[in-house]
Design a protein around this motif. Structure first.
Motif, PDB file in Angstrom:
ATOM      1  N   GLU A 296      31.406 -14.025  27.414  1.00  0.00           N
ATOM      2  CA  GLU A 296      30.410 -14.925  26.811  1.00  0.00           C
ATOM      3  C   GLU A 296      30.444 -14.760  25.295  1.00  0.00           C
ATOM      4  OE1 GLU A 296      26.349 -14.475  28.720  1.00  0.00           O
ATOM      5  OE2 GLU A 296      27.554 -13.068  29.877  1.00  0.00           O
ATOM      6  N   LEU A 297      30.215 -15.856  24.601  1.00  0.00           N
ATOM      7  CA  LEU A 297      30.143 -15.817  23.136  1.00  0.00           C
ATOM      8  C   LEU A 297      28.705 -16.055  22.702  1.00  0.00           C
ATOM      9  CD1 LEU A 297      33.255 -17.946  22.088  1.00  0.00           C
ATOM     10  CD2 LEU A 297      32.812 -15.565  21.439  1.00  0.00           C
ATOM     11  N   PRO A 298      28.226 -15.306  21.709  1.00  0.00           N
ATOM     12  CA  PRO A 298      26.855 -15.541  21.228  1.00  0.00           C
ATOM     13  C   PRO A 298      26.784 -16.852  20.448  1.00  0.00           C
ATOM     14  CG  PRO A 298      27.973 -13.922  19.869  1.00  0.00           C
ATOM     15  CD  PRO A 298      28.939 -14.283  20.962  1.00  0.00           C
ATOM     16  N   ARG A 299      25.592 -17.490  20.491  1.00  0.00           N
ATOM     17  CA  ARG A 299      25.418 -18.758  19.751  1.00  0.00           C
ATOM     18  C   ARG A 299      24.075 -18.780  19.033  1.00  0.00           C
ATOM     19  NH1 ARG A 299      27.507 -23.640  23.521  1.00  0.00           N
ATOM     20  NH2 ARG A 299      26.456 -22.468  25.128  1.00  0.00           N
ATOM     21  N   GLY A 300      23.655 -17.642  18.546  1.00  0.00           N
ATOM     22  CA  GLY A 300      22.351 -17.610  17.882  1.00  0.00           C
ATOM     23  C   GLY A 300      21.260 -17.310  18.895  1.00  0.00           C
TER      24      GLY A 300
END
Ligand code: AMP
Ligand code: MG
Length: 421
Positions: A296-300
């Motif tokens: 998973e990638l963080p997005r704020g």
């Protein structure tokens, strides 16, 4: 190092748990004409607008009657006729029968329909009589579907999350839905990577190949209910990957093909790590597809993370790992209640060859003949292949035969598991 990696069941369980958590989020929905909803996912329960069927209906051409009277075999006067499209009417008087057609409303007073094949009709044009031929009898409700037998007005016929195919579309039409509320398809970014890739319309220079994974993954995404968003292929350098990854924040799912193996120019994992990726697994004990990455990638703080899969670039590996791991997450993002991947059992047809690779579950291109003889399982045969870059073998297959880890080569005639596209 291989045994430190999860096996297929462990990786699949991680993906399934992640997908189950995702499916608690309800995607946005849109109103779509009934003619355009095939393959889409219902966002609101489908309710019966009236009783189904709306009136007691004959399922046969024949004669509406009272079962008890008809079963005595006395001739019954033909006192009326009901055709499909007629308004329900009656009453059927004692000692009489009504001619009736399939789909027509049963007259009040009748409780059964004698099939036309089971009666004899006598008498002149004015005094025709019908008699059920002995020894046949007829039971109450025979050849009649009662009003509301299939559903009552207001009943939930299909829950939200149902994938809409021909049967569901027919049911919606019967209930008067000319459009349906369906979930918006998740946007799936497809990022292919590799210095050797050129577009489909180009002639590859020596050492180059056409980018076949981009259209292949787009087709897989569309078939699994997603909206493919194909990005330009990225070169094998950190800057190109960083720039490409910066573009995908608006996606619901990210698929990266290529660059996840252990080679010198496999730079996808470091590029993802740089932007804060959290990985669930970085490799699975399967073949093809061992280097697959899931994370998973963080997005704020206020946005949900962006799930991603790094799929090995070889086309068969990309296809298999999409079906095994990316498709279940995509189905959950799409709001579908259907669990993926789909498997079935088939009987192995010769030739089988040797397929043991210790410690790896294998998913090998195969062709399954589903037109099996009645009572027999479908027949599956391995498609000869030259490794996971063999696009011809992929194109000649219609499924993948599962050889469990540490299993001996399956015997011809044995029941085997098959991964369906
Ligand atoms: P990689 O996963 O980048 O190590 O690539 C493994 C193999 O797959 C190499 O032979 C690549 O040339 C091939 N490959 C990588 N990406 C693609 C693609 N988009 N289309 C077709 N083949 C590819
Ligand atoms: Mg590469």
């Amino acid at each position: 190092m291989t045994s430190a990696l999860p096996n297929y069941d462990q990786a699949a369980a991680q993906v399934a748990a992640y997908a189950a958590a995702l499916s608690r989020r309800k995607p946005a929905s849109e109103h779509v004409e009934l003619g355009q909803v095939s393959g889409r996912i219902l966002a609101q329960p489908l309710l019966a607008d009236c009783d189904q069927p709306p009136f007691a209906r004959s399922t046969r051409d024949g004669y509406a009657c009272r079962a008890a009277e008809a079963s005595t075999h006395i001739p019954l006067a033909i006192a009326g006729a009901a055709r499909a499209g007629d308004c329900p009417s009656g009453p059927l008087l004692p000692g009489a029968a009504w001619e009736i057609m399939t789909g027509a409303p049963v007259p009040s007073g009748a409780d059964a329909v004698m099939m036309i094949e089971h009666v004899e009709v006598d008498g002149g044009a004015k005094a025709r009589k019908v008699r059920l031929l002995p020894p046949r009898t007829v039971k109450p409700s025979e050849n009649i579907v009662a009003q509301g037998e299939q559903a009552q007005a207001g009943d939930e016929l299909l829950p939200a999350g149902t994938v809409l195919h021909f049967g569901q579309i027919a049911l919606a039409a019967a209930c008067g839905y000319s459009a349906l509320e369906v979930f918006v398809r998740p946007r799936v970014a497809i990022l292919t990577s590799g210095d050797e890739l050129v577009s489909v319309g180009s002639t590859p220079a020596p050492g180059q190949i056409r980018n076949s994974n981009a259209p292949m993954l787009a087709a897989l995404v569309a078939a699994a209910g997603g909206q493919p968003w194909v990005l330009p292929a990225a070169a094998d350098n950190a800057q190109a990957l960083d720039e490409a990854l910066a573009q995908v924040t608006g996606a619901d799912l990210l698929l990266i093909s290529g660059g996840v193996s252990a080679g010198k120019f496999d730079l996808v994992e470091p590029a993802l790590a740089c932007i804060g990726a959290r990985t669930h697994f970085t490799g699975v004990r399967i073949q093809p597809g061992k280097p697959t990455v899931f994370g998973e990638l963080p997005r704020g703080a206020s946005s949900p993370t962006l799930p991603f899969f790094g799929l090995p670039g070889n086309p068969v590996s990309s296809a298999v790992t999409f079906l095994l791991f990316a498709a279940p997450v995509l189905a959950a993002l799409a709001g579908s209640r259907e669990l993926l991947p789909r498997f079935c059992l088939a009987r192995l047809a010769p030739p089988v060859g040797r397929h043991v690779k210790p410690d790896l579950t294998r998913f090998l291109p195969a062709f399954c003949d589903f037109s099996a003889i009645a009572g027999q399982a479908p027949q599956a045969a391995f498609v000869p292949w030259h490794g996971s870059g063999d696009l011809g073998a992929l194109a000649r297959s219609n499924c993948f035969l599962v050889v469990p880890e540490d299993a001996h080569s399956p015997e011809p005639g044995s029941l085997v598991r098959v991964l369906l596209p």
